[in-house]
Enzyme design. Structure first.
Site, PDB file in Angstrom:
ATOM      1  N   ALA A  72      51.188  41.967  41.269  1.00 40.43           N
ATOM      2  CA  ALA A  72      51.789  42.356  42.550  1.00 40.43           C
ATOM      3  C   ALA A  72      53.174  41.736  42.685  1.00 40.43           C
ATOM      4  CB  ALA A  72      50.897  41.933  43.710  1.00 40.43           C
ATOM      5  N   THR A  73      53.352  40.563  42.110  1.00 33.81           N
ATOM      6  CA  THR A  73      54.680  39.939  42.139  1.00 33.81           C
ATOM      7  C   THR A  73      55.708  40.861  41.487  1.00 33.81           C
ATOM      8  OG1 THR A  73      53.716  37.723  42.045  1.00 33.81           O
ATOM      9  CG2 THR A  73      56.012  37.936  41.355  1.00 33.81           C
ATOM     10  N   GLN A 180      46.268  42.035  49.138  1.00 29.20           N
ATOM     11  CA  GLN A 180      45.018  41.531  49.732  1.00 29.20           C
ATOM     12  C   GLN A 180      44.200  42.647  50.385  1.00 29.20           C
ATOM     13  OE1 GLN A 180      43.774  38.534  49.517  1.00 29.20           O
ATOM     14  NE2 GLN A 180      45.506  37.271  48.906  1.00 29.20           N
ATOM     15  N   HIS A 202      43.470  41.170  40.604  1.00 32.12           N
ATOM     16  CA  HIS A 202      42.691  39.922  40.584  1.00 32.12           C
ATOM     17  C   HIS A 202      42.260  39.413  41.966  1.00 32.12           C
ATOM     18  CE1 HIS A 202      45.610  36.661  41.693  1.00 32.12           C
ATOM     19  NE2 HIS A 202      46.496  37.561  41.323  1.00 32.12           N
ATOM     20  N   THR A 241      54.415  48.115  26.464  1.00 38.04           N
ATOM     21  CA  THR A 241      53.139  48.720  26.078  1.00 38.04           C
ATOM     22  C   THR A 241      52.103  48.490  27.170  1.00 38.04           C
ATOM     23  OG1 THR A 241      53.622  48.371  23.751  1.00 38.04           O
ATOM     24  CG2 THR A 241      51.301  48.670  24.339  1.00 38.04           C
ATOM     25  N   CYS A 327      50.785  22.256  47.949  1.00 40.04           N
ATOM     26  CA  CYS A 327      50.474  20.939  47.393  1.00 40.04           C
ATOM     27  C   CYS A 327      51.196  20.686  46.082  1.00 40.04           C
ATOM     28  CB  CYS A 327      48.979  20.798  47.176  1.00 40.04           C
ATOM     29  SG  CYS A 327      48.099  20.660  48.719  1.00 40.04           S
TER      30      CYS A 327
HETATM   31  C1  LIG Z   1      48.286  37.348  45.425  1.00 38.05           C
HETATM   32  C2  LIG Z   1      49.384  38.018  46.156  1.00 38.05           C
HETATM   33  C3  LIG Z   1      50.563  38.395  45.525  1.00 38.05           C
HETATM   34  C4  LIG Z   1      50.832  38.094  44.073  1.00 38.05           C
HETATM   35  O1  LIG Z   1      49.996  38.837  43.270  1.00 38.05           O
HETATM   36  P1  LIG Z   1      49.993  38.559  41.686  1.00 38.05           P
HETATM   37  O2  LIG Z   1      49.330  39.758  41.115  1.00 38.05           O
HETATM   38  O3  LIG Z   1      49.237  37.295  41.507  1.00 38.05           O
HETATM   39  O4  LIG Z   1      51.423  38.432  41.286  1.00 38.05           O
HETATM   40  C5  LIG Z   1      51.521  39.058  46.255  1.00 38.05           C
HETATM   41  N1  LIG Z   1      51.331  39.312  47.555  1.00 38.05           N
HETATM   42  C6  LIG Z   1      50.215  38.971  48.202  1.00 38.05           C
HETATM   43  C7  LIG Z   1      50.054  39.314  49.628  1.00 38.05           C
HETATM   44  C8  LIG Z   1      49.204  38.302  47.523  1.00 38.05           C
HETATM   45  O5  LIG Z   1      48.103  37.942  48.176  1.00 38.05           O
END
Ligand SMILES: *Cc1c(COP(=O)(O)O)cnc(C)c1O
Length: 383
Positions: A72-73, A180, A202, A241, A327
């Site tokens: 998602a990043t 989320q 994930h 890929t 943290c």
């Molecule tokens: C976990 C999360 C991300 C990052 O997702 P990744 O797949 O770990 O990069 C981005 N935005 C939100 C709201 C998330 O909860």
């Protein structure tokens, strides 16, 4: 004994069915989906297209509108930087929210360093944006609005359809980070008038390292400047890929979430209610966010009369969860999300974020409650 895992907002374990679906694509089925010269390539391509269809269907999109990314990043970066680069001649103003994930905030700050202007909307004490404030933020220069579907710290759901309508009226693109939200609440890119949507596997019992970006292909057809150049995979928008096993896992996780929705969601609400009742009985417990418009698996509370660090030290050996403080350093900085709600730095630090799993049991919740109750009472006695 290992601590009970209640950190499902950070990440979830891979579901056994998801793992089983992925395994053959690591070994017996090694094909590269870009190589259609032989059966191995076709096999990989077919598996990927099946997953693409499942994910597209889940959000009411067309399969051609799904671009696989590593996370998602990456999807957030592609959406924000990709739109900024493709539309900068039209305008250089972006609107987002103070409580977004860093995967949205950091690209926005980067664009500011390049000369873009970014408005960071505030939120009310429950975490919602004010639609009137959004309307006032639009300028002739605005090209993109990015507002997350569900907050990763407090689980609050923003009013996507209301935001989408206001963007569409003004011809401004609407991106939402739904990392989320996928599999937890209904998502419909048509009804919500979303133009770009970031997803990840994930957080919904899929593997780490695979995400996707939904990109609307008509009315309007979104233009994007690719951020990874190479072999031209994913319609030229994201070279590299394709990760067949991870994509198969992502598709299976989405399929499973849909099949199990009817039992998972009520189960999570029951556990969340039980957890909240148990915590509230301790007194001086404050809900961060909103009860109604929130994710069923997320509960975030601040705890009065205890010091954040001491609380965590006493809980961590028994219960694995997250806190409202980063943290990463010696002196933890309170969460930007909790501060945006108006929480004091002390209450922001003394917060617990529970992320319930579909496999979490009442017994586990009760055990966690017992440990937390014990810790809080002990720490408060030392006051
Ligand atoms: C976990 C999360 C991300 C990052 O997702 P990744 O797949 O770990 O990069 C981005 N935005 C939100 C709201 C998330 O909860």
């Amino acid at each position: 004994m290992k601590p009970i895992y209640l950190d499902g907002m950070t990440t979830t374990p891979v579901d056994p069915q998801v793992l089983a679906a992925m395994l053959p694509y690591f070994s017996d089925r090694p094909g590269n989906a870009s190589n259609r010269a032989h059966a191995y390539g076709w096999e990989a391509a077919a598996a990927i297209e099946h997953a693409r269809e499942t994910i597209a269907t889940a959000i009411h999109a067309h399969p051609a509108e799904i671009i696989f990314t590593s996370s998602a990043t990456e999807a957030d970066n592609l959406a924000i930087k990709g739109v900024a680069e493709a539309y900068y001649s039209r305008g250089r103003h972006i609107i987002t929210v103070q409580t977004e994930h860093n995967a949205v905030l950091a690209p926005c700050r980067y664009l500011e360093s390049l000369g873009f202007r970014v408005t960071y909307l505030g939120v009310n004490e429950k975490g919602f944006i004010d639609l009137a404030e959004l309307e006032q933020a639009f300028t002739n220069e605005t090209i993109l609005v990015s507002v997350m579907a569900a907050n990763n710290e407090i689980g609050v759901l923003q009013p996507l359809a209301e935001i989408g309508r206001r963007c569409r009226e003004r011809g401004v693109l609407f991106h939402t980070d739904a990392a989320q939200a996928l599999g937890k609440i209904p998502l419909d890119v048509q009804a919500m008038q979303v133009d770009l949507m970031s997803l990840t596997a994930h957080k919904l019992y899929g593997p780490k390292g695979i995400g996707a970006l939904y990109v609307r292909r008509d009315r309007p057809r979104v233009q994007l400047a690719p951020q990874l150049h190479g072999g031209g995979q994913e319609q030229g928008w994201r070279s590299g890929t394709l990760a067949t096993p991870l994509i198969v896992g992502f598709g299976t996780a989405v399929q499973l979430a849909q099949e199990r929705q009817g039992s998972d969601i009520p189960h999570l609400w029951r556990l969340k209610e039980r957890l909240w009742q148990g915590l509230a009985a301790l007194g001086e417990i404050y809900l961060n966010g909103d009860w109604q418009q929130s994710l069923p698996n997320c509960l975030n509370v601040s705890i009065g009369g205890v010091e954040g660090n001491a609380l965590l030290r006493s809980i961590y050996p028994h219960v694995a969860l997250s806190t409202g403080a980063a943290c990463s350093s010696e002196k933890p900085t309170p969460s930007h999300v909790l501060l945006a709600l108006g929480r004091s730095p002390a209450l922001a630090r003394a917060s617990l974020r529970f992320g319930l799993l579909r496999t979490t049991t009442e017994t586990e919740v009760d055990f966690a409650l017992q440990q937390i109750r014990h810790s809080i009472q002990e720490l408060r006695q030392r006051r």
